[in-house]
Design a protein around this motif. Structure first.
Motif, PDB file in Angstrom:
ATOM      1  N   HIS A   1       0.848  -1.208   0.000  1.00  0.00           N
ATOM      2  CA  HIS A   1       0.000   0.000   0.000  1.00  0.00           C
ATOM      3  C   HIS A   1       0.878   1.251   0.000  1.00  0.00           C
ATOM      4  CE1 HIS A   1      -3.598   2.444   0.604  1.00  0.00           C
ATOM      5  NE2 HIS A   1      -2.860   3.195   1.404  1.00  0.00           N
TER       6      HIS A   1
ATOM      7  N   HIS B   1       1.266   5.507  -1.992  1.00  0.00           N
ATOM      8  CA  HIS B   1       0.897   6.534  -2.969  1.00  0.00           C
ATOM      9  C   HIS B   1       2.233   7.137  -3.392  1.00  0.00           C
ATOM     10  CE1 HIS B   1      -2.936   5.896  -0.997  1.00  0.00           C
ATOM     11  NE2 HIS B   1      -2.367   6.225   0.153  1.00  0.00           N
TER      12      HIS B   1
ATOM     13  N   HIS C   1      -9.082   2.370   1.607  1.00  0.00           N
ATOM     14  CA  HIS C   1      -8.628   2.715   2.956  1.00  0.00           C
ATOM     15  C   HIS C   1      -9.790   2.397   3.896  1.00  0.00           C
ATOM     16  CE1 HIS C   1      -6.091   5.777   0.691  1.00  0.00           C
ATOM     17  NE2 HIS C   1      -5.194   5.169   1.429  1.00  0.00           N
TER      18      HIS C   1
ATOM     19  N   HIS D   1      -4.961  -0.413   6.254  1.00  0.00           N
ATOM     20  CA  HIS D   1      -5.130   0.045   7.644  1.00  0.00           C
ATOM     21  C   HIS D   1      -5.980  -0.899   8.494  1.00  0.00           C
ATOM     22  CE1 HIS D   1      -3.016   3.480   6.286  1.00  0.00           C
ATOM     23  NE2 HIS D   1      -3.992   3.871   5.484  1.00  0.00           N
TER      24      HIS D   1
ATOM     25  N   ASP E   1       2.478   3.025   3.061  1.00  0.00           N
ATOM     26  CA  ASP E   1       1.608   4.159   2.799  1.00  0.00           C
ATOM     27  C   ASP E   1       2.464   5.238   2.118  1.00  0.00           C
ATOM     28  OD1 ASP E   1      -0.769   5.493   2.612  1.00  0.00           O
ATOM     29  OD2 ASP E   1      -1.164   5.580   4.755  1.00  0.00           O
TER      30      ASP E   1
HETATM   31 ZN   LIG Z   1      -2.984   5.244   1.897  1.00  0.00          ZN
END
Ligand SMILES: [Zn+2]
Length: 449
Positions: free
Chosen positions: A64, A66, A222, A260, A311
């Motif tokens: 996960h 970005h 998420h 998460h 993340d």
């Molecule tokens: Zn994220």
């Protein structure tokens, strides 16, 4: 030359059997052709990689992130999820495709330096279709195995209009992506809601399930990242939790990955287990935003597949999966006030086989086994912080650093060899990212949040 023999390695296959042994791996045409103990017979047509002093692992899976957010490292500090998200979303008003490209390529190079061979991009800001295309271009150029989840938002007070989409408009854009890029083992696609329910309506969730089934796409979201998201689902939809809410729309499923999952009840963990949903645990990001502690031990005990993610760098602030592994281990120990609550092998499995399973790539990568694609990393153990060697699994999780990653191979091709990037000019990528950051920060300075 496509074929090579990695010799003199301490091999960590990371299968269900906890084992490590001195041995070799033979790579033929991008595939792990043989795994063996001791010395291998050398044939004339393969290059030899002497891995003396190194652990040989399956490449790590960052389940996960970005990527573009490396441009936003340490920009919005010391904020809780909602005020932080307001800025991240607001940034879409000035984000340009070139920012996504430059940031994503730097994020990929950081991933390679940290022993990652598969990266999972949860894409959620698309002020123009080119933003997704440029991210995909950077991922492809990096040589990493990639999964691109193109997610959708259709509501939300803090979501700028330029990123809100009607379902049919978003689906058209995803179809354009699929038309341009044929899914393969090297590049796969998913869809999903971004952060339900704060930026997705029930109608969108229903439509996403239908579209995902129609296109045979997995779903990324998420989920229950902070108390504020759970409060929202209770207030606006009358369900006790986000997983329970999503279950009404068939969103939890065997090809779904929930990032998460911090605030989930035992009943919701049972839903994750029943539906075969995977969870991507992002401990550094959860700590940075003060979100809480995900019930990782409880999920593992119930048989939920848990992967690890960094993340984005806006909440991490790195793409370093070694940091993440150590944090995952220590966070559970301190949270439960029980040093024996989770062991290193379980953590290392989350970062390898668990990640591959979450992304539907179990038959492709995640372990060192004959027949899988050769996604492999060599980690130097002959360092002041890793010697003497007593428990290699604990020492990979708790002692090793990203800077110990010596060699990275994806699909049998070297991306980094003896600490040197093979196909990329790292200095140029850095310079381009700095330029993109200057431009972006200048644009951000004109925004009000
Ligand atoms: Zn994220």
């Amino acid at each position: 030359m496509n074929n090579c023999l990695i010799t003199n390695a301490l091999v960590l296959p990371m299968t269900e059997k906890r084992e490590s042994f001195a041995g070799y791996v033979r790579v033929t045409d991008g595939i792990i052709a043989a795994v063996g103990h001791g010395a291998a017979q050398i044939s004339g047509d393969e290059q030899i990689v002497d891995a003396a002093g190194c652990a040989l692992l399956p490449g790590l899976v960052n389940a996960h992130t970005h990527l573009y957010q490396v441009l936003l490292r340490a920009v919005w500090e010391d904020l809780e999820l909602m005020p932080w998200l307001k800025r991240i979303y607001g940034c879409a008003r000035v984000l340009r495709p070139e920012h996504f490209y430059a940031g994503s390529l730097l994020g990929c190079l950081e991933a390679i330096h940290s022993g990652v061979t598969t990266v999972y991009e949860h894409n959620f800001l698309n002020p123009s279709p080119e933003c997704a295309f440029e991210t995909i271009r950077a991922m492809q150029q990096s040589g990493l195995r990639a999964v691109f989840a193109r997610t959708i938002m259709d509501t939300g007070e803090i979501v700028p209009d330029c990123t809100k989409e009607k379902p049919e408009q978003a689906f058209r854009r995803i179809e354009e992506i699929l038309a341009r890029h044929k899914p393969s083992e090297q590049l796969q696609f998913m869809t999903g809601p971004n952060t339900p329910p704060i930026n997705t309506t029930p109608d969108l969730l229903r439509e996403i399930r239908r579209f995902a089934d129609d296109k045979a796409l997995g779903i990324s979201a998420h989920v229950a990242e902070s108390h504020s998201v759970v409060e929202c689902v209770r207030r606006e939809h009358g369900t006790s939790g986000v997983v329970e809410f999503l279950h009404q729309f068939g969103i939890p499923a065997a090809n779904s990955v929930f990032a998460h999952s911090v605030h989930v009840s035992p009943a919701e963990i049972a839903i994750l287990k029943e539906t075969g949903t995977s969870v991507s645990h992002n401990p550094v990001s959860n700590m940075m935003l003060g979100d809480g502690v995900a019930p990782v031990v409880e999920m593992l005990r119930q048989g939920v597949n848990v992967a690890l993610g960094t993340d984005g760098a806006a909440s991490n602030h790195s793409q370093d999966l070694f940091d993440t592994m150590k944090a995952a281990s220590l966070l559970q120990k301190v949270h439960h006030q029980d040093a024996g609550i989770i062991d290193s092998y379980a953590v290392l499995r989350m970062a390898t086989a668990g990640g591959a399973k979450a992304l539907g790539l179990s038959s492709v990568c995640g372990t060192i086994e004959t027949g899988k694609r050769a996604d492999l990393v060599l980690i130097d153990l002959d360092t002041v912080h890793s010697q003497p060697l007593n428990d290699v699994f604990s020492q990979i999780v708790h002692c090793a650093k990203a800077s110990d990653v010596r060699t990275v191979m994806v699909d049998g091709k070297f991306l980094m060899r003896d600490h040197q990037l093979v196909a990329h000019d790292g200095k140029k990528v850095l310079a381009d990212a700095r330029q993109a950051n200057r431009d972006l920060m200048e644009r951000v300075s004109r925004l009000s949040f």
